[in-house]
Write a protein that holds these residues in place. Structure first.
Motif, PDB file in Angstrom:
ATOM      1  N   TYR A  17      -7.962  -1.099 -11.709  1.00 51.47           N
ATOM      2  CA  TYR A  17      -6.235  -0.462 -11.735  1.00 51.47           C
ATOM      3  C   TYR A  17      -6.357   1.064 -12.083  1.00 51.47           C
ATOM      4  O   TYR A  17      -5.971   2.173 -11.656  1.00 51.47           O
ATOM      5  N   VAL A  18      -7.530   0.869 -13.173  1.00 45.25           N
ATOM      6  CA  VAL A  18      -7.215   2.789 -13.855  1.00 45.25           C
ATOM      7  C   VAL A  18      -7.820   3.817 -12.666  1.00 45.25           C
ATOM      8  O   VAL A  18      -7.894   4.950 -12.550  1.00 45.25           O
ATOM      9  N   ALA A  19      -8.687   2.646 -11.993  1.00 46.02           N
ATOM     10  CA  ALA A  19      -8.921   3.871 -10.795  1.00 46.02           C
ATOM     11  C   ALA A  19      -8.646   3.399  -9.404  1.00 46.02           C
ATOM     12  O   ALA A  19      -9.480   4.218  -8.057  1.00 46.02           O
ATOM     13  N   SER A  20      -7.190   3.337  -9.407  1.00 44.85           N
ATOM     14  CA  SER A  20      -6.382   2.777  -8.143  1.00 44.85           C
ATOM     15  C   SER A  20      -6.291   4.305  -7.568  1.00 44.85           C
ATOM     16  O   SER A  20      -6.031   5.197  -8.655  1.00 44.85           O
ATOM     17  N   PRO A  21      -5.959   4.842  -6.531  1.00 42.89           N
ATOM     18  CA  PRO A  21      -5.460   6.215  -6.354  1.00 42.89           C
ATOM     19  C   PRO A  21      -4.347   5.956  -6.521  1.00 42.89           C
ATOM     20  O   PRO A  21      -4.482   6.984  -5.969  1.00 42.89           O
ATOM     21  N   GLU A  22      -3.413   5.478  -7.057  1.00 39.81           N
ATOM     22  CA  GLU A  22      -2.748   6.002  -7.386  1.00 39.81           C
ATOM     23  C   GLU A  22      -1.995   6.262  -8.528  1.00 39.81           C
ATOM     24  O   GLU A  22      -0.965   6.610  -9.092  1.00 39.81           O
ATOM     25  N   ARG A  23      -3.657   6.950  -9.108  1.00 41.67           N
ATOM     26  CA  ARG A  23      -3.783   6.839 -10.967  1.00 41.67           C
ATOM     27  C   ARG A  23      -2.393   8.321 -10.519  1.00 41.67           C
ATOM     28  O   ARG A  23      -3.143   9.104  -9.761  1.00 41.67           O
ATOM     29  N   LEU A  24      -1.752   8.441 -11.475  1.00 38.94           N
ATOM     30  CA  LEU A  24      -1.221   9.615 -11.573  1.00 38.94           C
ATOM     31  C   LEU A  24      -2.028  10.646 -11.753  1.00 38.94           C
ATOM     32  O   LEU A  24      -2.705  10.689 -12.964  1.00 38.94           O
ATOM     33  N   THR A  25      -2.368  12.000 -11.617  1.00 37.28           N
ATOM     34  CA  THR A  25      -3.412  13.028 -11.909  1.00 37.28           C
ATOM     35  C   THR A  25      -2.522  14.572 -12.254  1.00 37.28           C
ATOM     36  O   THR A  25      -3.528  15.091 -12.439  1.00 37.28           O
ATOM     37  N   LYS A  26      -1.679  14.953 -12.032  1.00 34.83           N
ATOM     38  CA  LYS A  26      -0.895  16.098 -12.303  1.00 34.83           C
ATOM     39  C   LYS A  26       0.065  15.879 -12.855  1.00 34.83           C
ATOM     40  O   LYS A  26       1.382  14.864 -12.140  1.00 34.83           O
ATOM     41  N   PRO A  27       0.807  16.502 -13.427  1.00 33.00           N
ATOM     42  CA  PRO A  27       2.057  16.118 -13.840  1.00 33.00           C
ATOM     43  C   PRO A  27       3.477  16.283 -12.307  1.00 33.00           C
ATOM     44  O   PRO A  27       2.738  17.514 -11.668  1.00 33.00           O
ATOM     45  N   LEU A  28       3.904  16.145 -12.411  1.00 32.97           N
ATOM     46  CA  LEU A  28       5.371  15.678 -11.128  1.00 32.97           C
ATOM     47  C   LEU A  28       5.778  15.929 -11.862  1.00 32.97           C
ATOM     48  O   LEU A  28       7.180  16.235 -13.058  1.00 32.97           O
ATOM     49  N   VAL A  29       7.424  17.009 -11.468  1.00 38.27           N
ATOM     50  CA  VAL A  29       8.556  17.767 -11.864  1.00 38.27           C
ATOM     51  C   VAL A  29       9.378  17.440 -10.796  1.00 38.27           C
ATOM     52  O   VAL A  29       9.375  17.293 -10.014  1.00 38.27           O
ATOM     53  N   ARG A  30      10.479  16.688 -10.990  1.00 39.90           N
ATOM     54  CA  ARG A  30      11.714  16.579 -10.229  1.00 39.90           C
ATOM     55  C   ARG A  30      12.339  17.571  -9.252  1.00 39.90           C
ATOM     56  O   ARG A  30      12.655  18.501  -9.975  1.00 39.90           O
ATOM     57  N   THR A  42      10.527   2.857 -13.853  1.00 36.39           N
ATOM     58  CA  THR A  42      11.065   3.598 -14.259  1.00 36.39           C
ATOM     59  C   THR A  42      10.476   4.972 -14.091  1.00 36.39           C
ATOM     60  O   THR A  42      11.750   6.436 -14.339  1.00 36.39           O
ATOM     61  N   ALA A  43       9.802   5.203 -14.089  1.00 35.02           N
ATOM     62  CA  ALA A  43       9.254   6.926 -14.020  1.00 35.02           C
ATOM     63  C   ALA A  43       9.660   7.384 -12.048  1.00 35.02           C
ATOM     64  O   ALA A  43      10.139   8.719 -12.037  1.00 35.02           O
ATOM     65  N   TRP A  44      10.338   7.122 -11.228  1.00 36.55           N
ATOM     66  CA  TRP A  44      10.994   7.347 -10.175  1.00 36.55           C
ATOM     67  C   TRP A  44      12.562   8.462 -10.644  1.00 36.55           C
ATOM     68  O   TRP A  44      13.039   8.713 -10.250  1.00 36.55           O
ATOM     69  N   TYR A  45      12.992   7.913 -12.320  1.00 38.50           N
ATOM     70  CA  TYR A  45      14.098   8.431 -12.843  1.00 38.50           C
ATOM     71  C   TYR A  45      13.937   9.620 -13.593  1.00 38.50           C
ATOM     72  O   TYR A  45      14.521  10.298 -13.710  1.00 38.50           O
ATOM     73  N   ALA A  46      12.539  10.167 -13.711  1.00 39.02           N
ATOM     74  CA  ALA A  46      12.511  10.765 -14.227  1.00 39.02           C
ATOM     75  C   ALA A  46      12.583  12.208 -13.777  1.00 39.02           C
ATOM     76  O   ALA A  46      12.430  12.727 -12.694  1.00 39.02           O
ATOM     77  N   ASP A  47      12.697  13.170 -15.032  1.00 43.15           N
ATOM     78  CA  ASP A  47      12.825  14.813 -14.569  1.00 43.15           C
ATOM     79  C   ASP A  47      11.257  15.226 -14.509  1.00 43.15           C
ATOM     80  O   ASP A  47      10.947  16.103 -13.399  1.00 43.15           O
ATOM     81  N   VAL A  48      10.131  14.546 -15.672  1.00 41.26           N
ATOM     82  CA  VAL A  48       9.290  15.219 -15.347  1.00 41.26           C
ATOM     83  C   VAL A  48       8.601  13.838 -15.966  1.00 41.26           C
ATOM     84  O   VAL A  48       8.814  13.006 -16.692  1.00 41.26           O
ATOM     85  N   ILE A  49       7.018  13.649 -15.520  1.00 39.55           N
ATOM     86  CA  ILE A  49       6.294  12.903 -15.300  1.00 39.55           C
ATOM     87  C   ILE A  49       5.099  13.156 -15.299  1.00 39.55           C
ATOM     88  O   ILE A  49       4.134  14.768 -15.219  1.00 39.55           O
ATOM     89  N   LEU A  50       4.527  12.521 -17.277  1.00 39.25           N
ATOM     90  CA  LEU A  50       3.324  13.179 -17.397  1.00 39.25           C
ATOM     91  C   LEU A  50       2.926  12.224 -17.853  1.00 39.25           C
ATOM     92  O   LEU A  50       2.061  11.173 -17.892  1.00 39.25           O
ATOM     93  N   PRO A  51       1.162  12.349 -16.852  1.00 37.85           N
ATOM     94  CA  PRO A  51       0.554  11.613 -16.432  1.00 37.85           C
ATOM     95  C   PRO A  51      -1.049  12.219 -17.908  1.00 37.85           C
ATOM     96  O   PRO A  51      -1.223  12.384 -17.724  1.00 37.85           O
ATOM     97  N   ALA A  52      -0.747  10.395 -17.583  1.00 36.92           N
ATOM     98  CA  ALA A  52      -1.183   9.985 -19.798  1.00 36.92           C
ATOM     99  C   ALA A  52      -2.575   9.528 -19.293  1.00 36.92           C
ATOM    100  O   ALA A  52      -3.226   8.982 -18.415  1.00 36.92           O
ATOM    101  N   SER A  53      -3.852   8.244 -20.548  1.00 41.08           N
ATOM    102  CA  SER A  53      -4.381   8.206 -20.538  1.00 41.08           C
ATOM    103  C   SER A  53      -4.646   6.622 -20.280  1.00 41.08           C
ATOM    104  O   SER A  53      -3.613   5.662 -20.930  1.00 41.08           O
TER     105      SER A  53
END
Lengths: 558, 937
Positions: B286-299, B678-689
């Motif tokens: 799962y850590v190597a999933s193409p769906e990993r968040l790799t860049k910060p996202l803002v709404r 949950t993240a779909w509701y976020a204003d800011v998403i911080l891609p983490a470890s």
């Protein structure tokens, strides 16, 4: 409810085969109030196999559920034994009637191959299944067969088809000495004396020692000594009777039990008393349906007469595995498992059934005990030759006029057995070779026909042994190499598969023996070495004996 | 000393300890005798079947297998004799003759080939392969090649029938799937009734792979596409770390190639003894999933707040845009700061994570307490064991387990109630099963059937919700039959008389009907528990996730207290903690009422200490819990949230309510590795470890503090969680300076007496230290409360419990009971495991399970698409027949986004633990319209 077949992985149920309620009801009905103990697994499998003619996966699954075992635990046992037919979903069930034709050595030279071929061609495979069987212990009546539970000597295609037509498929119980008759002739009086203490255990053991009685299952270990060993380990102790007579050419135990079963049972009760065994497990091979029925009746009679407590003698039915004649494999089988011989030490006298000290004796060994104790050690010992005390029961088959179980002294020679006990060679046959001790004892040329036959001695010096005293006589019409291949195929089929040397060795020996051209002697010798030195049990250690003799005693020009 | 057995080994006099084999002694003497079937690891019985280790004993007719043979006094053993060497070599030649050539086989690095090479054997030119004769040719045949399991390939032409896999499966993991089938040269390992591995009951724990000496059972992840040969030959590195999943805390070694995990093996940790389960061993990708968040996202400014949170990842830019770290962090911090400035700390809250490290948990709660100036900090422990912890704190003054699960091996009686450890704590379950095999009485109590019941002496399938009636009847029996430990009660317990009065009317005879278990069985169980030399209780969510969850736990505590079955080896109370670090996160203070180490925020002296330590005033009132926070959002009291690694949009009860709350927030910062619901509701998403990328300590259910080490580099621009917490702290005005994770640990440990004598360096050195530890050089204490309890009077306090029905009982409208839980393969809300290839392949679709008899009654069939409906909502799922589900019940796992069970669950809370009643609500089931066609989706 019918089990549903998932259309895809997404639609499956919980992992693995689901329990089918109908199959569970079948199994519960069959088991009734029987205990669900693990050691009864083989007995329970028999109930299903007997009723349904096979072991369907749904029933195995249900049995696992009912006994609280895993499916694998049930399957690995079911698939180990020849007499269980596992049928998986979508596989055809076996035909309603099975004819087993013995293909082991005595039957082979009596033409079992041709019989099997013709029989197979003569039946409708959807109604009748013809199966090649390992030695069924009727070598004096070769070729032998079994239609359902009916044992047939000197089988012919016509005869077997006639049995089928007439639906003669039940076991035929021979006339034998039942409990009442046995008691009238003084039976069980000795046991009563032993049980009441008027005959001392020490004196029984002394008498047995003095008589020279040996263990007659094949190893020849003196019973008196064995009892002392077992007694030396802390109880509770158990006892087993080894009735898994499977060594090709051997049929004496069947012979005794089909005539005078109580002599063995009384011997067993005396032995159990002497080692203070809490229970006797009588392990009887499934190849002998008549004997099984006799034992069922007579054990019940003993219980009814109050001679043995209910359940004290527990009859256990083998399921078609030669290896279960090996005592530690038999114990595994009694525990409801695959018949895998155990590594030793510890020996079963110390760690046997359910980990308890166990006395194991062969049927015939026990059969002699009453007579020895009643008539004395000398009476017994004197029936042997000088230096070879006691009489022996020889199962003689092959190219002799009157094959059968013959009582002859220990130390007798094969030539004497042929000429003095078995009416000589068949007309037109000249004696060329013989097996002194079934498949395991090796094969010897007629030039060695004057060796006294007994445990150890001269036979041991040439890598041979008398074992279960199964003597198979060959003539100039028989091919020695063909006989050796037959023996090795038997071992290959019967190897439990546990240890590498035996599992791979028997297989590769057959391949090398059957290969075209000259035998690769070095390769065969290396197999022989590793099998002898490194196999867990006697099967693998002795299996190369015939090959060794083929290479040394039957060299062309020697 | 006299017990040593002196014998000669290759002419040298040596001494064996009792029980040691010749092989063991030879190994100790530096002589490795070849071995194949002998798996030289803890828990493996020697079998002596392969004959690779034969040695010669002077005077014996045949050779002997050194792995199983115990030396006797004076024995003369030769490992070097020509005869022994010859046999060993022959064994290898025979086995090699059946195999493909080394480099064409499944594992050319297998132990088998290493030994064979040492003897100069690469195959055989004189013995034909048995497969040639059988299959008429070389190659890979259906009969020998089974790739039906998504993770493990079976290549039986490399199998040597040594049975190591059988012992692995049956005796070590006690899964009982593999047996040795057939006979002679056909003898072969089989799954169930000789089924394809992937269709069998195999749970893919991979123990067989770890045990197999030839690679006949091997990880597909190391093989070529056809799964016939090894493809990955060299690892870049192998890292000693931990499993990221459940609270068992298995130690792992993770092999990495090209910054990808290619293999995970178990290490010999205290909690796992080399064992792993399917998640730990095969759920790593799962850590190597193409769906990993790799860049910060803002709404995006044009995105509505209330979005469909089950949208596919590919559509993320409909709602978000990528941002620089600077922009994302500035926005995240500013939003929170604005609320703090305008409305005060009461309007903020934070959900930390039980998946993160202790250091992250500590920093997170410190951020909320000192930065947000509120105690509104909680995490999913609230949804798991909050009621257990409440009862334990009240009764014995400590929320942690009194004994590790390994203590089951010392117990005579083991009770497992309301837990399915074979699914949720698979490696802990191996200890229970082993103990049962060794003769311990295993008592399993659960309305649902389970695998563990096959091993149990007593399996009680009681009526759902009747826990207190059941447990009170046991207490009644123990008291009326005077089986309690009067001395222990006198010394260590208070409240016995009140209990006695309370349970007077709960005789098993009176309760049998309520509980659905015969009175004689209840009495039997009570007697066994009370009178065994050592009895231990394990429980799970089946106890805690009820409105009477605290009462359930109180009853269990009372059982232990009145019988004195606590504080000794083999005794105790052990709530099986769910997440890998739920113990640690709770210990570190990630809960609204406690500072680290369960120190009340409302006690003046304690708060004073923390105010001094952290250098600022602190909120004097306990904060809100998970479900209360959601309610407060709806009420407009809370408007800003920081959620790190939690997924309340999936995990909270009455999901629509929870999701509406998230959509209602003014400012939401989510820090995660995936775009969770949950993240779909976020204003800011911080891609983490991810766990595999971070360094930190984690505390398992046993109270073992263990070191997790990074195996992989962070993907893309993703950053370490702890650094992000620090960044946010700085942006709301805190002056935090930590240079390294170890700085955080050291500060945290300074606040926690429980971590005394356990330094970062020590954990790093020892990999695992159990707390409490009396000295830096003494091992931690496994058994707690050996002499009294950390309560104010030192006594354990019994709190009697009354019968309280579940909040929502079935009726004519909703006639079934819906209960929720997990599947073996899926972790929590599935955000990790549904992105793990093997795990999602095994359980790929949202299911609901019912008893086949109930299905039959309703005309429903396996695989039908059904609707499950409660007063909260309705959803669709694929129907699965499961005999373990009691009649009248529906079971749903809560991990499937497409069939989110928590849309249906009852948010009613236990009054003490504030835990929702996930385990019981009224439901109805119907066949969905447009069935069958939709099933393919």
């Amino acid at each position: 409810m019918r089990p549903e077949t998932p259309r895809s992985r997404r639609e499956r149920g919980p992992k693995g085969r689901a329990v089918d309620d109908a199959a569970l009801a079948d199994v519960r009905a069959l088991l009734g109030t029987r205990e669900r103990r693990r050691d009864l697994l083989i007995e329970h499998l028999h109930l299903i196999q007997d009723k349904y003619g096979c072991l369907e996966a749904r029933h195995l699954r249900a049995l696992a559920e009912e006994m609280r075992l895993s499916q694998a635990e049930v399957y690995e046992v079911a698939s180990f034994y020849d007499h269980f037919d596992v049928v998986k979903e979508g596989e055809p069930r076996p035909a309603p009637v099975t004819i087993r034709v013995c293909e082991s050595i005595s039957c082979m030279i009596a033409g079992s191959d041709e019989l099997i071929e013709k029989l197979s061609a003569g039946v409708d495979p959807s109604k009748v299944r013809v199966v090649r069987a390992a030695c069924v212990g009727r070598c004096a009546g070769a070729p032998a067969a079994r239609v359902g539970d009916r044992e047939v000597d000197n089988a012919t295609v016509e005869g077997l088809l006639g049995d089928l037509r007439e639906r003669r498929t039940d076991a035929v119980i021979p006339k034998y000495t039942g409990l009442a008759e046995y008691r009238l002739a003084g039976g069980y009086q000795l046991y009563e004396q032993v049980r009441s203490g008027s005959v001392r255990i020490e004196s029984i053991i002394e008498t047995l020692q003095a008589s020279g009685l040996r263990g007659l299952g094949g190893a020849g270990f003196p019973p008196g000594k064995k009892w002392q060993f077992v007694r030396s380990y802390k109880g509770p102790r158990l006892m087993s009777i080894n009735g898994d007579e499977g060594e090709p050419g051997t049929f004496k135990d069947r012979w005794f039990l089909e005539r005078d079963p109580h002599r063995t049972l009384e011997g067993a009760l005396i032995a159990a008393h002497c080692v203070e065994a809490e229970r006797i497990y009588f392990y009887m091979r499934n190849e002998y349906p008549a004997v099984l029925e006799i034992l069922r009746r007579e054990i019940a009679a003993l219980e009814a007469a109050g001679i043995a407590p209910r359940g004290f003698i527990e009859l256990r039915r083998g399921a078609g595995a030669y290896i279960c004649g090996e005592e530690s494999a038999m114990i595994e089988s009694i525990e409801g498992k695959r018949g895998l011989p155990r590594n030793r030490p510890p020996y079963i006298a110390e760690v046997g059934i359910f980990g308890r000290p166990t006395l194991n004796q062969n049927v015939e060994t026990l059969w002699w005990i009453r007579d020895i104790l009643e008539k004395g050690a000398d009476w017994f010992a004197e029936q042997g030759r000088e230096g070879h005390p006691g009489p022996r029961s020889w199962s003689v088959s092959g190219r002799v006029k009157k094959p059968g179980v013959v009582q002859a002294p220990a130390g007798v020679t094969v030539r004497e057995l042929i000429n003095d006990y078995c009416g000589g060679m068949l007309d037109g046959h000249a004696f060329t070779a013989y097996l002194p001790g079934g498949a395991s004892g090796g094969i010897l040329p007629a030039s060695m026909g004057d060796i006294p036959l007994d445990f150890g001695g001269e036979l041991a010096k040439i890598g041979s042994f008398v074992g279960s005293h199964a003597v198979v006589v060959f003539s100039d019409r028989d091919d020695v190499k063909g006989a050796v291949v037959n023996l090795l195929k038997f071992f290959r089929h019967e190897s439990c598969g546990q240890c590498t040397p035996c599992r791979e060795g028997t297989d590769k020996m057959v391949t090398l023996l059957e290969a075209k051209g000259a035998l690769d002697e070095a390769a065969l010798r290396d197999l022989e070495t590793v099998m002898r030195d490194a196999s867990i049990c006697g099967l693998g250690q002795a299996a190369p004996n015939p090959v060794n003799h083929l290479l040394t005693l039957f060299k062309k020009g020697s | 000393m006299t017990e040593h057995i002196v014998f000669k080994l290759d002419g040298k006099e040596v001494a064996a300890n009792p029980g040691e084999t010749i092989w063991d002694v030879a190994k100790r003497e530096g002589n490795r005798i070849p071995h194949l079937c002998h798996v030289d690891l803890p828990g493996y019985r020697v079998d002596g079947n392969c004959r690779a280790c034969m040695v010669e004993v002077k005077g014996e007719r045949v050779l002997t297998a050194s792995c199983i043979r115990r030396p006797t006094k004076g024995m003369e053993v030769s490992t070097q004799s020509e005869r022994a060497a010859k046999s060993r070599k022959m064994v290898f030649e025979l086995l090699a003759s059946n195999m493909r050539p080394r480099d064409e086989g499944p594992d050319n690095q297998a132990a088998f080939w290493k030994w064979a090479e040492s003897m100069g054997i690469a195959g055989s030119d004189r013995y034909a392969s048995k497969f040639d004769a059988r299959d008429h040719g070389h190659g890979h045949h259906e009969a020998t090649h089974d790739v039906s399991n998504p993770a493990i390939a079976v290549n039986l032409d490399a199998c040597i029938s040594c049975g190591a896999c059988v012992r692995a499966c049956r005796e070590v993991q006690v899964n009982d799937v593999i047996g040795m089938g057939l006979r002679g040269s056909h003898a072969v390992p089989v799954f169930d009734i000789h089924d394809p591995m992937g269709l069998s009951t195999c749970v893919t724990c991979g123990e067989c792979v770890q045990a197999c000496p030839t690679g006949a059972l091997y990880e597909k992840s190391l093989m070529d596409k056809t799964a016939t040969q090894r493809a990955v030959q060299k690892f870049d590195k192998v890292v000693n770390t931990l499993c990221p999943f459940c609270g068992v805390g298995c130690q792992t070694s993770v092999a990495v190639k090209d910054n990808r995990i290619v293999q995970v093996d178990g290490r010999n940790g205290y909690a796992n003894e080399n064992r792993l389960c399917v998640k730990g061993r095969f759920g790593f990708d799962y850590v190597a999933s193409p769906e990993r968040l790799t860049k910060p996202l803002v709404r995006r400014d044009d995105a509505p707040r209330n979005v469909d949170c089950t949208k596919p990842y590919a559509e993320r830019f409909d709602v978000f845009r990528e941002a620089t770290w600077e922009e994302a962090l500035a926005r995240a911090g500013a939003g929170l700061k604005k609320i703090l400035d305008e409305r005060g700390g009461k309007a903020l809250s934070g959900f930390g994570s039980a998946k993160g490290s202790n250091e992250e948990a500590y920093l997170f709660q410190k951020l909320v307490r000192t930065g947000f100036e509120t105690n509104n900090v909680d995490h999913c422990t609230r949804l798991c064991h909050a009621s257990s912890v409440a009862a334990l704190m009240e009764g014995i003054g400590s929320g942690a387990v009194s004994a590790p699960f390994n203590a089951a091996m010392d117990a005579e009686c083991i009770i497992v109630i309301g837990a399915r450890p074979t699914v949720n704590h698979p490696v802990a379950a191996t200890f229970f099963k082993q103990a049962a095999k060794r003769g311990a009485k295993l008592i399993v109590m659960d309305p649902r059937g389970q695998d563990l019941m096959r091993h149990a002496t007593h399996a009680l399938r009681f009526k759902p919700g009747s826990d207190v009636a059941l447990l009170n009847s046991l207490l009644h029996t123990i008291i009326t039959e005077e089986l309690y430990d009067a001395d222990y009660i006198r010394e260590h317990v208070s409240g016995f008389e009140a209990l006695k009065a309370k349970v007077k009317d709960f005789s098993p005879e009176a309760m049998a009907e309520v509980v659905g278990v015969e009175a004689s069985v209840l009495r039997d169980v009570a007697r066994i528990y009370a009178t065994s030399k050592a009895s231990i209780v394990f429980w799970g969510m089946g106890i805690s996730q009820h409105t009477h969850g605290t009462d359930n736990a109180r009853c269990l505590i009372a059982l232990a207290l009145i019988t004195g079955q606590i504080g000794r080896p083999g005794t105790g109370l052990h709530p099986l903690r769910g997440q890998n670090n739920v113990q640690g996160a709770s210990d570190a203070g990630l809960i609204p009422m406690y500072f680290p180490d369960y120190k009340s925020v409302e006690k003046l002296d304690i708060r004073g200490w923390y105010e001094n330590f952290w250098g600022q005033t602190l909120d004097p009132k306990r904060g809100l819990t998970v479900v209360e926070i959601m309610d407060a959002v709806h009420a407009g009291e809370i408007t800003g949230m920081y959620i790190m690694g939690e997924n309340p949009a999936m995990s909270d009860p009455d999901q629509d309510h929870a999701r509406d709350a998230l959509a209602k927030l003014e400012h939401l910062v989510v820090q995660d590795i995936f775009l969770t619901e949950t993240a779909w509701y976020a204003d800011v998403i911080l891609p983490a470890s991810a766990h595999a990328e971070k360094l930190g300590t984690f505390t398992n259910t046993n109270r073992q503090v263990q070191m997790g080490r990074p195996a992989l580099a962070l993907p893309g621009d993703a950053r370490q969680d702890w650094e992000l917490i620090v960044e946010l702290a700085r942006r709301i005005g805190l002056d935090w300076k930590y240079r390294h994770v170890s700085d955080v640990y050291t500060e945290m440990a300074a606040t926690m007496p429980s971590l005394k004598n356990i330094s970062w360096e020590r954990i790093d050195r020892e990999d695992s230290v159990i707390y409490p530890a009396k000295a830096p050089d003494l091992p931690g204490e496994e058994i707690a409360f050996t002499d009294g309890f950390p309560t104010s009077d030192g006594r354990g306090k019994i709190v009697p419990a009354d019968l309280l029905p579940p909040d929502e009982l079935p009726d004519t409208e909703f006639p079934l009971v819906l209960t929720t839980g997990r599947l073996l393969e899926h972790w929590h809300t599935g955000s990790m495991t549904r992105r793990a290839g093997v795990l999602d392949a095994i359980e790929p679709v949202g299911i609901a399970a019912m008893n086949p008899r109930d299905m039959h009654k309703r005309g429903l069939h396996q695989g039908d698409r059904i609707t499950v409906e409660t007063r909260r909502g309705v959803l669709e799922a694929i129907l699965r027949p499961d005999r373990e589900v009691a009649e009248g019940m529906v079971f749903m796992p809560f991990c499937f986004a497409e069939s989110p069970a928590n849309r249906l669950t009852n948010p009613k809370l236990d009054p003490f633990g504030k835990i929702p009643e996930f385990k019981y609500c009224a439901a109805r089931v119907e066949k969905a319209r447009e069935a069958a066609t939709a099933a393919a989706g």
